[in-house]
Every structure is written in C-alpha cells, then in structure tokens.
Scaffold this active site. Structure first.
Site, short mmCIF file in Angstrom:
data_model
loop_
_atom_site.label_atom_id
_atom_site.label_comp_id
_atom_site.label_asym_id
_atom_site.label_seq_id
_atom_site.Cartn_x
_atom_site.Cartn_y
_atom_site.Cartn_z
N GLY A 50 0.71 -1.09 0.07
CA GLY A 50 -0.01 0.04 0.22
C GLY A 50 0.75 1.31 -0.17
N SER A 60 1.80 8.56 1.84
CA SER A 60 0.95 7.08 2.16
C SER A 60 1.23 6.76 3.80
CB SER A 60 1.63 5.98 1.54
OG SER A 60 1.47 6.04 0.20
N ILE A 61 0.27 6.31 4.44
CA ILE A 61 0.39 5.78 5.78
C ILE A 61 1.21 4.85 5.78
CG2 ILE A 61 -0.99 4.57 7.54
CD1 ILE A 61 -3.45 6.40 6.95
N ASP A 110 -1.02 -6.33 -7.46
CA ASP A 110 -2.32 -5.88 -7.86
C ASP A 110 -3.10 -6.72 -7.12
OD1 ASP A 110 -4.96 -5.40 -8.50
OD2 ASP A 110 -4.60 -5.36 -10.69
N VAL A 111 -4.16 -6.51 -5.91
CA VAL A 111 -4.52 -7.15 -4.81
C VAL A 111 -6.10 -7.67 -5.64
CG1 VAL A 111 -3.58 -6.41 -3.07
CG2 VAL A 111 -5.82 -5.50 -3.67
N ALA A 139 -12.53 3.34 -3.52
CA ALA A 139 -13.85 3.31 -4.00
C ALA A 139 -13.64 4.49 -5.02
CB ALA A 139 -14.67 3.90 -2.88
N TYR A 155 -18.32 9.48 3.45
CA TYR A 155 -17.47 8.27 3.27
C TYR A 155 -18.14 7.07 2.65
CZ TYR A 155 -13.46 5.56 4.99
OH TYR A 155 -12.38 4.53 4.90
N LYS A 192 -15.18 -0.76 5.30
CA LYS A 192 -14.40 -0.62 6.46
C LYS A 192 -14.94 -1.86 7.60
CE LYS A 192 -10.65 1.61 5.40
NZ LYS A 192 -9.36 1.18 5.09
N ILE A 252 -5.82 11.80 7.93
CA ILE A 252 -4.46 12.24 7.72
C ILE A 252 -4.35 12.63 6.25
CG2 ILE A 252 -1.96 11.43 7.18
CD1 ILE A 252 -2.52 9.50 9.60
N LEU A 284 -2.63 11.64 -0.20
CA LEU A 284 -2.73 12.09 -1.68
C LEU A 284 -4.17 11.62 -1.95
CD1 LEU A 284 -1.45 13.61 -3.84
CD2 LEU A 284 -0.85 11.57 -4.86
O1 0WE Z 1 -10.14 5.48 3.70
C1 0WE Z 1 -9.88 6.70 3.42
C2 0WE Z 1 -9.54 6.95 2.05
C3 0WE Z 1 -10.19 5.97 0.92
C4 0WE Z 1 -10.35 6.46 -0.20
C5 0WE Z 1 -9.93 7.87 -1.04
C6 0WE Z 1 -10.09 7.76 -2.18
C7 0WE Z 1 -9.86 9.15 -3.06
C8 0WE Z 1 -9.70 8.92 -4.40
C9 0WE Z 1 -10.64 5.42 -1.11
N1 0WE Z 1 -10.95 5.58 -2.54
C10 0WE Z 1 -10.52 6.88 -3.09
N2 0WE Z 1 -10.68 6.80 -4.45
C11 0WE Z 1 -10.50 8.19 -5.14
O2 0WE Z 1 -10.65 8.23 -6.39
N3 0WE Z 1 -9.85 7.85 4.31
C12 0WE Z 1 -10.10 7.13 5.62
C13 0WE Z 1 -9.63 9.24 4.12
C14 0WE Z 1 -10.93 9.75 3.91
O3 0WE Z 1 -11.65 9.67 2.78
C15 0WE Z 1 -12.90 10.19 2.87
C16 0WE Z 1 -12.64 10.87 4.12
C17 0WE Z 1 -11.79 10.27 4.98
C18 0WE Z 1 -11.46 10.85 6.22
C19 0WE Z 1 -14.14 10.43 2.20
C20 0WE Z 1 -15.10 11.05 2.35
C21 0WE Z 1 -15.35 11.61 3.60
C22 0WE Z 1 -14.15 11.67 4.59
#
Ligand code: 0WE
Length: 274
Positions: A26, A32-33, A78-79, A110, A172, A179, A208, A211
């Site tokens: 990841g 990145s975390i 690629d998972v 997502a 989210y 999750k 956090i 990107l």
């Molecule tokens: O788990 C996450 C991020 C997950 C994520 C972020 C993206 C952005 C770009 C998964 N897929 C995508 N796909 C993309 O195309 N987080 C915990 C960070 C996060 O994401 C959010 C948050 C937070 C905090 C989305 C909506 C609201 C809050």
C-alpha cells in the site's frame, strides 16, 4: 556532571524488530500511511519488502532506495488479481526463505464519485469494487501469507481502518461499508489464524492528508475540526500510526488479536457536538 539527554524516537525504536521480516502493501507516495509505517518498522530494525501497484512502480522503488538503499525488494501486486497475489507471495517466500513475521495491509479504493452525496446512490459495481479492494483483499493476502507466517512459528497481520466503518461520516459512504466488512474480517481471520499463533489487528487512524484523502472535498475542514475538538487537540500523524503498527508487529502485543486500536487523538470517544 550528569547531563540528561532526551531520547529521540529513533533510539526508542532501536532493535525492537531486529531480525523480523515483513511485507508492506500500500505504499504509493511519501504521504502514504504505509510509508510512515515503513519508516517506523525500518528504524526498529525490521527487514522489509514493499509491494506496489504497477502505476506507482518508479515512485515506490525510489522510496525503497531512500529508506534503505539496496536492501528492500519491491514486487508488483495488484490485490484484485489472484494470479498476481500468488506470484508475489512466491517471490516473497523465495526472498525470505519461506518465513515471514508480519504483513502490513494499507490499501483501499472506491470510485471518487461515490465518496460524495448519498450512500443510497451507490452502484452495484462501485459497491463490489470497494469491497474487493478494501475488504476482501485482507482475506486474500492472509490466505497467501498463512504458510509463511506458520512456518515462522506465528506472526502479525495489521490493516488500516477508519471510524467511518463504525459510524456515519459524511461522504465516506461505500468506503464505510467496506471498512465495516474489513473490521469484521479482522475478527474472523483472528479466530482462523489464532491457533497458528498468527495475530490479526487493525489500526483506526484519524484523518490524515494523504494524496487519496486530498481528493476528497471538505477533507481539510474535517481535519481542522478534529484539531479543535479531539481530546489531544491535534491531528493524527503518520508517525503515530507507524509506531502503533510497530507495537502490533512486535512481541510487546503478543496477547492482542482481533482488535481495532484507535490512533486518532482520542476523537472516537466524542459524541456529536456543534
Ligand atoms: O479511507 C480513506 C480514503 C479512502 C479512499 C479515498 C479515495 C480518494 C480518491 C478510497 N478511494 C478513493 N478513491 C479516489 O478516487 N480515508 C479514511 C480518508 C478519507 O476519505 C474520505 C474521508 C476520509 C477521512 C472520504 C469522504 C469523507 C471522509
């Protein structure tokens, strides 16, 4: 004269993971975390392998050079592909002589257009994609890692989650449902693998500005609010997540499995305000 010198975190971590071998999935870039975790584990003396998604190959190889020149193998994985997962773990097994101490799973995805508006509008394919990459991949990785962890006499698997899997966080949406599945998978995997002395845990990190997160509209105001209201009155740093991963990978956490540890400045204890 006895001069007291404050110990730096680097010396604090020294040697805790000496001789331990692990894989980090990841890392995409320096925000990145997974990169924060890699730095903590490396400073603690662990041997590391990074897996990467094809499109970030060059960046991940550069980061591997930066942390420990010539010592870290980078392998494509690629998972969403069973074939790639199998191939990657065959290579890992060769490099590590069939034995692995830990796995760090730090990936999610997502469709961006489903991380806004109403959850009710999630498409069937978008739901499946988020579940596949963000939740199922942990079970698929655990399955591949099981013989290597078992041969080692046990080990530790750590994944990353977010409070949006427990409660509703605006926007989210489908990631929250993924999750929730991930956190429940942690419990089932912990039960499956416990008899082999393999532990499975999750870290629930506060937001956090990675990107991926910076692509989310309104993320900065969310981060700012957390610094205002969380018990520790500050935001979560990747280094804090890295040091908790270090604990979960180390023998210090030997009695802990199936757990979700919040590393979020205490935000999770709050009820709604405002
Ligand atoms: O788990 C996450 C991020 C997950 C994520 C972020 C993206 C952005 C770009 C998964 N897929 C995508 N796909 C993309 O195309 N987080 C915990 C960070 C996060 O994401 C959010 C948050 C937070 C905090 C989305 C909506 C609201 C809050």
């Amino acid at each position: 004269m006895n001069i007291q010198i404050e110990e730096k975190p680097k010396t604090e971590r020294a040697g805790i993971l000496k001789g331990k071998k692990g894989v980090i999935l990841g890392i995409a870039n320096k925000w990145s975390i997974a990169w924060g975790i890699a730095n903590s584990l490396h400073e603690a003396g662990a041997e590391l392998i990074f897996t990467y998604q094809e499109r970030v190959k060059d960046r991940v190889e550069k980061l591997a050079e930066e942390i420990a020149s010539g010592q870290i193998s980078c392998i494509e994985c690629d998972v969403t592909s069973d074939e790639q997962l199998e191939k990657a773990f065959q290579e890992i097994s060769k490099i590590y002589d069939g034995k692995v101490d830990f796995i760090i799973h730090s990936l999610a995805f997502a469709n961006k257009d489903e991380l806004e508006g109403r959850y009710i509008d999630t498409s069937r394919s978008g739901f499946a994609l988020a579940q596949d990459i963000s939740a199922y991949s942990l079970a698929a990785v655990a399955k591949q890692a099981e013989p290597l962890l078992e041969k080692n006499g046990g080990g530790s698997i750590v994944t990353l989650t977010y409070i949006g899997g427990e409660r509703v966080v605006k926007n989210y949406n489908v990631m929250g449902v993924a999750k929730a599945a991930l956190e429940c998978s942690v419990k089932y995997l912990a039960n499956d693998l416990g008899p082999k002395n393999i532990r499975v845990n999750a870290i629930s990190a506060g937001p956090i500005k990675t990107l991926a997160a910076s692509a989310i509209s309104g993320i900065q105001s969310m981060i700012n609010e957390i610094a205002q209201i969380s018990p520790l009155r500050r935001n979560t740093e990747t280094e804090e997540v890295g040091d908790t991963a270090l604990f979960l990978v180390s023998n210090l956490s030997r009695g802990i499995t199936g757990e979700v540890i919040h590393v979020d400045s205490g935000f999770h204890v709050l009820a709604a305000m405002k």
